[in-house]
Design an enzyme around this catalytic site. Sequence first.
Site, PDB file in Angstrom:
ATOM      1  N   SER A   1      39.023  29.664  67.742  1.00 41.22           N
ATOM      2  CA  SER A   1      39.619  30.501  68.790  1.00 41.22           C
ATOM      3  C   SER A   1      39.224  31.964  68.630  1.00 41.22           C
ATOM      4  O   SER A   1      39.177  32.689  69.631  1.00 41.22           O
ATOM      5  CB  SER A   1      41.135  30.330  68.853  1.00 41.22           C
ATOM      6  OG  SER A   1      41.767  30.610  67.626  1.00 41.22           O
TER       7      SER A   1
ATOM      8  N   THR B   1      43.798  36.039  53.628  1.00 42.26           N
ATOM      9  CA  THR B   1      43.951  35.968  55.084  1.00 42.26           C
ATOM     10  C   THR B   1      45.381  35.615  55.469  1.00 42.26           C
ATOM     11  O   THR B   1      45.948  36.213  56.390  1.00 42.26           O
ATOM     12  CB  THR B   1      42.948  34.955  55.680  1.00 42.26           C
ATOM     13  OG1 THR B   1      41.640  35.356  55.308  1.00 42.26           O
ATOM     14  CG2 THR B   1      43.043  34.907  57.190  1.00 42.26           C
TER      15      THR B   1
ATOM     16  N   LYS C   1      34.511  22.492  55.499  1.00 38.09           N
ATOM     17  CA  LYS C   1      34.079  23.574  56.389  1.00 38.09           C
ATOM     18  C   LYS C   1      33.448  24.734  55.627  1.00 38.09           C
ATOM     19  O   LYS C   1      33.889  25.076  54.530  1.00 38.09           O
ATOM     20  CB  LYS C   1      35.289  24.100  57.159  1.00 38.09           C
ATOM     21  CG  LYS C   1      34.937  25.142  58.212  1.00 38.09           C
ATOM     22  CD  LYS C   1      36.169  25.861  58.741  1.00 38.09           C
ATOM     23  CE  LYS C   1      36.344  27.188  58.038  1.00 38.09           C
ATOM     24  NZ  LYS C   1      37.391  28.034  58.668  1.00 38.09           N
TER      25      LYS C   1
ATOM     26  N   LYS D   1      31.153  23.578  64.338  1.00 38.35           N
ATOM     27  CA  LYS D   1      32.281  24.396  64.768  1.00 38.35           C
ATOM     28  C   LYS D   1      31.706  25.677  65.344  1.00 38.35           C
ATOM     29  O   LYS D   1      31.127  26.490  64.607  1.00 38.35           O
ATOM     30  CB  LYS D   1      33.224  24.682  63.600  1.00 38.35           C
ATOM     31  CG  LYS D   1      34.371  25.607  63.965  1.00 38.35           C
ATOM     32  CD  LYS D   1      35.538  25.465  63.011  1.00 38.35           C
ATOM     33  CE  LYS D   1      36.619  26.494  63.332  1.00 38.35           C
ATOM     34  NZ  LYS D   1      37.882  26.202  62.654  1.00 38.35           N
TER      35      LYS D   1
ATOM     36  N   ASP E   1      43.359  26.734  57.009  1.00 31.07           N
ATOM     37  CA  ASP E   1      42.629  26.961  55.760  1.00 31.07           C
ATOM     38  C   ASP E   1      42.528  28.437  55.408  1.00 31.07           C
ATOM     39  O   ASP E   1      41.603  28.849  54.709  1.00 31.07           O
ATOM     40  CB  ASP E   1      41.227  26.352  55.875  1.00 31.07           C
ATOM     41  CG  ASP E   1      40.421  26.973  57.014  1.00 31.07           C
ATOM     42  OD1 ASP E   1      41.044  27.365  58.036  1.00 31.07           O
ATOM     43  OD2 ASP E   1      39.194  27.078  56.905  1.00 31.07           O
TER      44      ASP E   1
ATOM     45  N   GLU F   1      29.997  26.036  60.531  1.00 33.34           N
ATOM     46  CA  GLU F   1      30.609  27.027  61.427  1.00 33.34           C
ATOM     47  C   GLU F   1      29.869  28.355  61.383  1.00 33.34           C
ATOM     48  O   GLU F   1      30.097  29.172  60.495  1.00 33.34           O
ATOM     49  CB  GLU F   1      32.079  27.260  61.039  1.00 33.34           C
ATOM     50  CG  GLU F   1      32.756  28.299  61.936  1.00 33.34           C
ATOM     51  CD  GLU F   1      34.187  28.641  61.518  1.00 33.34           C
ATOM     52  OE1 GLU F   1      34.595  28.271  60.407  1.00 33.34           O
ATOM     53  OE2 GLU F   1      34.878  29.283  62.314  1.00 33.34           O
TER      54      GLU F   1
ATOM     55  N   SER G   1      42.567  31.686  53.561  1.00 35.56           N
ATOM     56  CA  SER G   1      42.562  32.010  52.131  1.00 35.56           C
ATOM     57  C   SER G   1      43.843  32.785  51.821  1.00 35.56           C
ATOM     58  O   SER G   1      44.547  33.231  52.739  1.00 35.56           O
ATOM     59  CB  SER G   1      41.337  32.855  51.805  1.00 35.56           C
ATOM     60  OG  SER G   1      41.459  34.096  52.474  1.00 35.56           O
TER      61      SER G   1
HETATM   62  P1  13P Z   1      40.594  30.827  64.534  1.00 36.43           P
HETATM   63  O1  13P Z   1      40.778  29.722  65.533  1.00 36.43           O
HETATM   64  O2  13P Z   1      41.853  31.593  64.243  1.00 36.43           O
HETATM   65  O3  13P Z   1      39.404  31.685  64.859  1.00 36.43           O
HETATM   66  O4  13P Z   1      40.278  30.153  63.126  1.00 36.43           O
HETATM   67  C1  13P Z   1      39.499  29.043  63.062  1.00 36.43           C
HETATM   68  C2  13P Z   1      38.775  29.039  61.803  1.00 36.43           C
HETATM   69  O5  13P Z   1      38.873  28.101  61.026  1.00 36.43           O
HETATM   70  C3  13P Z   1      37.898  30.156  61.503  1.00 36.43           C
HETATM   71  O6  13P Z   1      37.126  29.856  60.396  1.00 36.43           O
END
Ligand code: 13P
Length: 334
Positions: free
Chosen positions: A261, A29, A136, A219, A24, A177, A26
């Site tokens: 991650s 990113t 999310k 998350k 996801d 998250e 953007s």
């Molecule tokens: P990373 O696993 O690269 O941190 O990304 C997960 C994610 O969706 C961050 O919002």
Amino acid sequence: MSIEQLAETARAMVAPGKGIIAIDESTNTIAKRFAGVGIENTEENRRAYRELLLTTPNLSQYISGAILFDETLRQGTRDGTRFADLMTANGIIPGIKVDKGPQPLAGFPGEVVTEGLDGLRARLEEYYKLGARFAKWRAVINIGEDIPTGTAIEANSHALARYAALCQEQGLVPMVEPEVIMDGAHDIDTCYEVTEVVLRSLFGSLYEFNVMLEGTILKASMVIHGTESAEKASREEVAAATLRCLKSTVPATLPGIVFLSGGQSDEDATAHLDAMNKAGPHPWPLSFSYGRAMQQAALKLWAQDMQGNYGKAQETVFARARDNGLAALGQWEG
Ligand code: 13P
């Protein structure tokens, strides 16, 4: 939307041995990720790359869902199949990033608050029609000198709770998250303290806003030393600290927790998840929702030779999904 339907979706997202692939990014990113490997950030390259990921053969063996960016939910394969339809047909639940990103919190240098609540109800309504079944929202908590402040933590929890309630009203499972960022020289104990306060605040806000935990997924970031820390915690220490922190803050009624991650190496991300699950059973399934740790190897291969390495890149995605799927069961062999 009934809570039973939301709960069913949430449980499917963390089905045994399965996790989420986060794709996801953007447009800004993905520009950074593409620039890192020399790919031009065009709409067609973004579409083609997401097609590579989502058409990985047998992906649904280890992947329950994928988080898309708005643009991707409206795109499809070269032959004209909408990605959301393809995913649903393959048993992969379409998810959507709905926040509009972090912005500086006025009066609080170094801190941010995630925006995107205005007009969110209408956007969620449209995303549901386009096939999304979970959504999310990422809050960003930075660690530094005298930060995070309680004000920044509460502002972010408040936004997360309002978005989560709107998601449930519109039939989407919120994937909340609160990311405690790894950047910095802080040690693992500092990360523990911050993560504990952040999760307490988040679940307090979810309660105040009548969010049904049975239809919510967390998350989480792992409890880990900062990237510039002089003291590196071992994998066992990271797993133990993360488990302790989650058990003291996250209600057992939550259907599942998935991890981001956050800049960990592919292998660390897998090893940490595996170590936590080897120490189970826990009150909730613990799985993954990795972005970089699912994709970075595949993106590199694809960038070297888009046509020639297409299959190899997909094999890499599948291998990362398998390793993380095994880690979600505590059965990864390293
Ligand atoms: P990373 O696993 O690269 O941190 O990304 C997960 C994610 O969706 C961050 O919002």
